[in-house]
Write a protein that holds these residues in place. Structure first.
Motif, PDB file in Angstrom:
ATOM      1  N   ASP A 268       5.262  12.680  -0.684  1.00 17.13           N
ATOM      2  CA  ASP A 268       4.070  11.836  -0.815  1.00 17.13           C
ATOM      3  C   ASP A 268       3.427  12.180  -2.152  1.00 17.13           C
ATOM      4  O   ASP A 268       2.645  13.121  -2.262  1.00 17.13           O
ATOM      5  CB  ASP A 268       3.104  12.064   0.353  1.00 17.13           C
ATOM      6  CG  ASP A 268       1.886  11.138   0.272  1.00 17.13           C
ATOM      7  OD1 ASP A 268       1.653  10.556  -0.812  1.00 17.13           O
ATOM      8  OD2 ASP A 268       1.174  10.999   1.277  1.00 17.13           O
TER       9      ASP A 268
ATOM     10  N   PHE B  81      -4.666  13.182   2.694  1.00 18.09           N
ATOM     11  CA  PHE B  81      -5.240  11.948   3.195  1.00 18.09           C
ATOM     12  C   PHE B  81      -4.512  11.587   4.492  1.00 18.09           C
ATOM     13  O   PHE B  81      -3.304  11.815   4.606  1.00 18.09           O
ATOM     14  CB  PHE B  81      -5.088  10.837   2.138  1.00 18.09           C
ATOM     15  CG  PHE B  81      -5.684   9.540   2.552  1.00 18.09           C
ATOM     16  CD1 PHE B  81      -7.032   9.449   2.864  1.00 18.09           C
ATOM     17  CD2 PHE B  81      -4.900   8.404   2.640  1.00 18.09           C
ATOM     18  CE1 PHE B  81      -7.590   8.243   3.263  1.00 18.09           C
ATOM     19  CE2 PHE B  81      -5.452   7.191   3.025  1.00 18.09           C
ATOM     20  CZ  PHE B  81      -6.789   7.113   3.339  1.00 18.09           C
TER      21      PHE B  81
ATOM     22  N   GLY C  12       0.700   5.425  -4.585  1.00 20.38           N
ATOM     23  CA  GLY C  12      -0.333   4.525  -4.082  1.00 20.38           C
ATOM     24  C   GLY C  12      -1.153   4.019  -5.257  1.00 20.38           C
ATOM     25  O   GLY C  12      -1.370   4.749  -6.221  1.00 20.38           O
ATOM     26  N   PHE C  13      -1.588   2.776  -5.168  1.00 20.11           N
ATOM     27  CA  PHE C  13      -2.312   2.168  -6.293  1.00 20.11           C
ATOM     28  C   PHE C  13      -3.679   1.629  -5.894  1.00 20.11           C
ATOM     29  O   PHE C  13      -4.140   0.613  -6.412  1.00 20.11           O
ATOM     30  CB  PHE C  13      -1.451   1.050  -6.914  1.00 20.11           C
ATOM     31  CG  PHE C  13      -0.078   1.502  -7.325  1.00 20.11           C
ATOM     32  CD1 PHE C  13       0.093   2.571  -8.199  1.00 20.11           C
ATOM     33  CD2 PHE C  13       1.050   0.864  -6.824  1.00 20.11           C
ATOM     34  CE1 PHE C  13       1.360   2.990  -8.580  1.00 20.11           C
ATOM     35  CE2 PHE C  13       2.322   1.271  -7.189  1.00 20.11           C
ATOM     36  CZ  PHE C  13       2.477   2.338  -8.066  1.00 20.11           C
ATOM     37  N   TYR C  14      -4.309   2.283  -4.937  1.00 23.23           N
ATOM     38  CA  TYR C  14      -5.703   1.973  -4.602  1.00 23.23           C
ATOM     39  C   TYR C  14      -6.556   2.263  -5.852  1.00 23.23           C
ATOM     40  O   TYR C  14      -6.146   3.065  -6.706  1.00 23.23           O
ATOM     41  CB  TYR C  14      -6.117   2.861  -3.410  1.00 23.23           C
ATOM     42  CG  TYR C  14      -7.486   2.550  -2.871  1.00 23.23           C
ATOM     43  CD1 TYR C  14      -7.710   1.403  -2.101  1.00 23.23           C
ATOM     44  CD2 TYR C  14      -8.566   3.393  -3.134  1.00 23.23           C
ATOM     45  CE1 TYR C  14      -8.975   1.117  -1.629  1.00 23.23           C
ATOM     46  CE2 TYR C  14      -9.838   3.106  -2.652  1.00 23.23           C
ATOM     47  CZ  TYR C  14     -10.034   1.957  -1.911  1.00 23.23           C
ATOM     48  OH  TYR C  14     -11.292   1.661  -1.446  1.00 23.23           O
TER      49      TYR C  14
ATOM     50  N   SER D 143       0.851  -1.207   0.000  1.00 25.73           N
ATOM     51  CA  SER D 143       0.000   0.000   0.000  1.00 25.73           C
ATOM     52  C   SER D 143       0.875   1.242   0.000  1.00 25.73           C
ATOM     53  O   SER D 143       2.076   1.170   0.332  1.00 25.73           O
ATOM     54  CB  SER D 143      -0.933   0.042   1.231  1.00 25.73           C
ATOM     55  OG  SER D 143      -0.213   0.386   2.391  1.00 25.73           O
ATOM     56  N   GLY D 144       0.274   2.368  -0.328  1.00 24.58           N
ATOM     57  CA  GLY D 144       0.988   3.629  -0.245  1.00 24.58           C
ATOM     58  C   GLY D 144       1.366   3.937   1.193  1.00 24.58           C
ATOM     59  O   GLY D 144       2.432   4.499   1.466  1.00 24.58           O
TER      60      GLY D 144
ATOM     61  N   LYS E 225      -6.794   5.691  -7.704  1.00 22.62           N
ATOM     62  CA  LYS E 225      -5.592   6.409  -8.149  1.00 22.62           C
ATOM     63  C   LYS E 225      -5.426   6.330  -9.673  1.00 22.62           C
ATOM     64  O   LYS E 225      -6.145   5.588 -10.339  1.00 22.62           O
ATOM     65  CB  LYS E 225      -4.369   5.815  -7.442  1.00 22.62           C
ATOM     66  CG  LYS E 225      -4.447   5.932  -5.904  1.00 22.62           C
ATOM     67  CD  LYS E 225      -4.010   7.275  -5.378  1.00 22.62           C
ATOM     68  CE  LYS E 225      -4.635   7.639  -4.066  1.00 22.62           C
ATOM     69  NZ  LYS E 225      -3.926   7.206  -2.883  1.00 22.62           N
TER      70      LYS E 225
ATOM     71  N   GLY F 137      -1.868  -1.421  -3.286  1.00 22.31           N
ATOM     72  CA  GLY F 137      -0.441  -1.450  -3.557  1.00 22.31           C
ATOM     73  C   GLY F 137       0.196  -0.091  -3.417  1.00 22.31           C
ATOM     74  O   GLY F 137      -0.494   0.931  -3.339  1.00 22.31           O
TER      75      GLY F 137
ATOM     76  N   ALA G  22      -3.156   9.193   5.867  1.00 18.87           N
ATOM     77  CA  ALA G  22      -1.958   8.332   5.901  1.00 18.87           C
ATOM     78  C   ALA G  22      -0.655   9.128   5.949  1.00 18.87           C
ATOM     79  O   ALA G  22       0.334   8.658   6.521  1.00 18.87           O
ATOM     80  CB  ALA G  22      -1.938   7.405   4.687  1.00 18.87           C
TER      81      ALA G  22
ATOM     82  N   VAL H 270       3.133  16.821   0.370  1.00 21.14           N
ATOM     83  CA  VAL H 270       2.192  16.021  -0.422  1.00 21.14           C
ATOM     84  C   VAL H 270       1.848  16.764  -1.719  1.00 21.14           C
ATOM     85  O   VAL H 270       1.551  17.963  -1.686  1.00 21.14           O
ATOM     86  CB  VAL H 270       0.898  15.764   0.384  1.00 21.14           C
ATOM     87  CG1 VAL H 270      -0.085  14.908  -0.408  1.00 21.14           C
ATOM     88  CG2 VAL H 270       1.211  15.115   1.731  1.00 21.14           C
TER      89      VAL H 270
ATOM     90  N   ALA I 117       1.562  10.071  -3.781  1.00 17.94           N
ATOM     91  CA  ALA I 117       0.537   9.028  -3.958  1.00 17.94           C
ATOM     92  C   ALA I 117      -0.572   9.461  -4.905  1.00 17.94           C
ATOM     93  O   ALA I 117      -1.233   8.631  -5.516  1.00 17.94           O
ATOM     94  CB  ALA I 117      -0.048   8.626  -2.603  1.00 17.94           C
TER      95      ALA I 117
HETATM   96  C1  LIG Z   1      -3.877   7.309  -1.460  1.00 14.65           C
HETATM   97  C2  LIG Z   1      -2.925   8.065  -0.634  1.00 14.65           C
HETATM   98  C3  LIG Z   1      -1.940   7.417   0.144  1.00 14.65           C
HETATM   99  C4  LIG Z   1      -1.773   5.930   0.187  1.00 14.65           C
HETATM  100  O1  LIG Z   1      -2.915   5.250   0.428  1.00 14.65           O
HETATM  101  P1  LIG Z   1      -3.048   3.662   0.463  1.00 14.65           P
HETATM  102  O2  LIG Z   1      -4.515   3.489   0.530  1.00 14.65           O
HETATM  103  O3  LIG Z   1      -2.343   3.208   1.685  1.00 14.65           O
HETATM  104  O4  LIG Z   1      -2.441   3.079  -0.766  1.00 14.65           O
HETATM  105  C5  LIG Z   1      -1.046   8.211   0.841  1.00 14.65           C
HETATM  106  N1  LIG Z   1      -1.106   9.544   0.804  1.00 14.65           N
HETATM  107  C6  LIG Z   1      -2.017  10.197   0.064  1.00 14.65           C
HETATM  108  C7  LIG Z   1      -1.995  11.690   0.015  1.00 14.65           C
HETATM  109  C8  LIG Z   1      -2.975   9.486  -0.658  1.00 14.65           C
HETATM  110  O5  LIG Z   1      -3.902  10.131  -1.369  1.00 14.65           O
END
Ligand SMILES: *Cc1c(COP(=O)(O)O)cnc(C)c1O
Length: 369
Positions: free
Chosen positions: A153, A82, A177-179, A55-56, A182, A189, A84, A127, A155
């Motif tokens: 970041d 986000f 990040g590969f949710y 995951s990211g 994305k 991923g 995270a 970010v 992502a």
């Molecule tokens: C999507 C995202 C992540 C990583 O998210 P995962 O769901 O863990 O893959 C991290 N930072 C930002 C700003 C994001 O948008």
């Protein structure tokens, strides 16, 4: 009108075939696909190394660990992201120190950053919000002058670039990040990108139970199972092959919205600034000042009744219950972030939105204003 979701992954027959091929092989994890995926991302982004993880968020966590950030260390970051990007700092007991964002770009405000730097500051985690790159030349200079690590970041920014350098290539390490929402997806991923061999080695070991490279059952350090499977990697690899087309189509949808929104006064639209080439993650508009305090939510609710799913990107991180409790923030601490959070609307944004649908979405929005 059919349901218009906020986002929708783009899965082609080739993607399905690529995944099926892995499933028919006997190699479902730790194999050639993950290596190929890493190599392709590194090449695309223009860095030496890439390390795939599950995951990211895992990617962010491993970078924090690799840089040795922990208890007593402060990491400067943005409250408009986000969750995270803040949580990864907390995983290791380090302290996130928020700096408010810029009104125009929604990215961390460099002019407000210097006053947040002190003896305990060890890193900046910036970010690329919604796919828009930060001013990385200035950030790199600031980090260097103050002897700070710099984490990108990215992502939300695969395919974006700043002054002809790809997002994910700035600072000590970058993250993708590969949710499924994305720009490309692996289901779940993430990826670490870096020019540091040491960072690569640390992350590869830690994602795989802290293993020594050669000895399967020798564990040199505390590790995790953050591995990305061959199945996920094959999907990512297949998706990455058409990233140019995907970026172009995202750009076209953004243009479509931009033209349709022209006729509504007082709406701030996402636009590219000099030096930027953006692969938009989401299409976020901002309502004028009079729409604060719940009115935006009402509009989103009414859009939903018309089968149009809109998003609230992002609620301020410093006001999330667990962060508030931990760090003692209150409303008013980061006014630009809060104001932005209160007035932004993410419109449905995915491959295949038609002119008719975009018009329908904008007409409904106009009606509810
Ligand atoms: C999507 C995202 C992540 C990583 O998210 P995962 O769901 O863990 O893959 C991290 N930072 C930002 C700003 C994001 O948008």
């Amino acid at each position: 009108m059919d349901d218009m979701p906020l986002s929708k992954p783009d899965v082609s027959q080739e993607d399905i075939d690529a995944v099926a091929e892995v499933l028919k092989s006997t190699r479902l994890s730790i194999g050639p696909k993950v290596e190929e995926f890493e190599k392709s991302i590194a090449e695309y982004v223009g860095v030496e190394y890439a390390v795939a993880v599950n995951s990211g968020t895992s990617a962010l966590h491993l970078i924090i660990k690799s840089l040795g950030l922990g208890v007593g260390d402060e990491v400067i970051t943005t409250p408009f992201s986000f969750i995270a990007s803040t949580n990864c700092i907390l995983y290791e007991g380090a302290t996130p120190v928020f700096v408010d964002i810029e009104e125009g770009t929604y990215n961390i405000d460099l002019d407000k950053m210097e006053s947040a730097i002190n003896d305990r500051t060890k890193a900046i985690l910036a970010v690329d919000v919604f796919g828009r790159p930060c001013m990385w030349d200035k950030l790199e200079k600031l980090a260097k002058e103050n002897d700070l690590s710099l984490i990108e970041d990215s992502a939300e920014a695969l395919g974006s670039s700043y002054n002809n350098r790809m997002c994910g290539s700035f600072g000590d390490a970058g993250v993708f990040g590969f949710y499924p929402n994305k720009q490309i997806t692996t289901g779940e991923g993430g990826m670490i990108t870096t020019d540091s061999e040491e960072m690569q080695d640390m992350c590869k070991s830690m994602r795989n139970h802290g293993r020594d490279d050669k000895h399967l059952l020798q564990h040199d350090r505390l590790g995790y199972n953050y591995r990305l499977s061959e199945i996920n990697s094959a999907l990512g690899l297949s998706q990455l092959k058409r990233i140019k087309t995907l970026k172009k189509e995202r750009h076209e949808i953004a243009e479509l919205y931009s033209n349709e929104l022209e006729s509504i006064e007082g709406i701030k639209k996402p636009t590219e600034l000099p030096g930027e080439s953006i692969n938009w993650f989401v299409y976020v508009i901002q309502l004028s000042d009079e729409y604060g305090g719940g009115e935006r939510d009402e509009i989103i609710e009414r859009m939903l009744q018309k089968n149009i799913q809109c998003g609230k990107y992002f609620p301020p991180i410093h006001l999330q219950p667990h962060i508030k409790k931990l760090l003692g923030h209150t409303e008013g601490d980061f006014p630009i972030c809060e104001k932005t959070s209160d007035r932004t609307i993410a419109l449905p944004f995915y491959r295949g939105i038609t002119d008719v649908e975009a018009r329908y979405i904008v007409e409904n929005l106009r009606g509810f204003l």
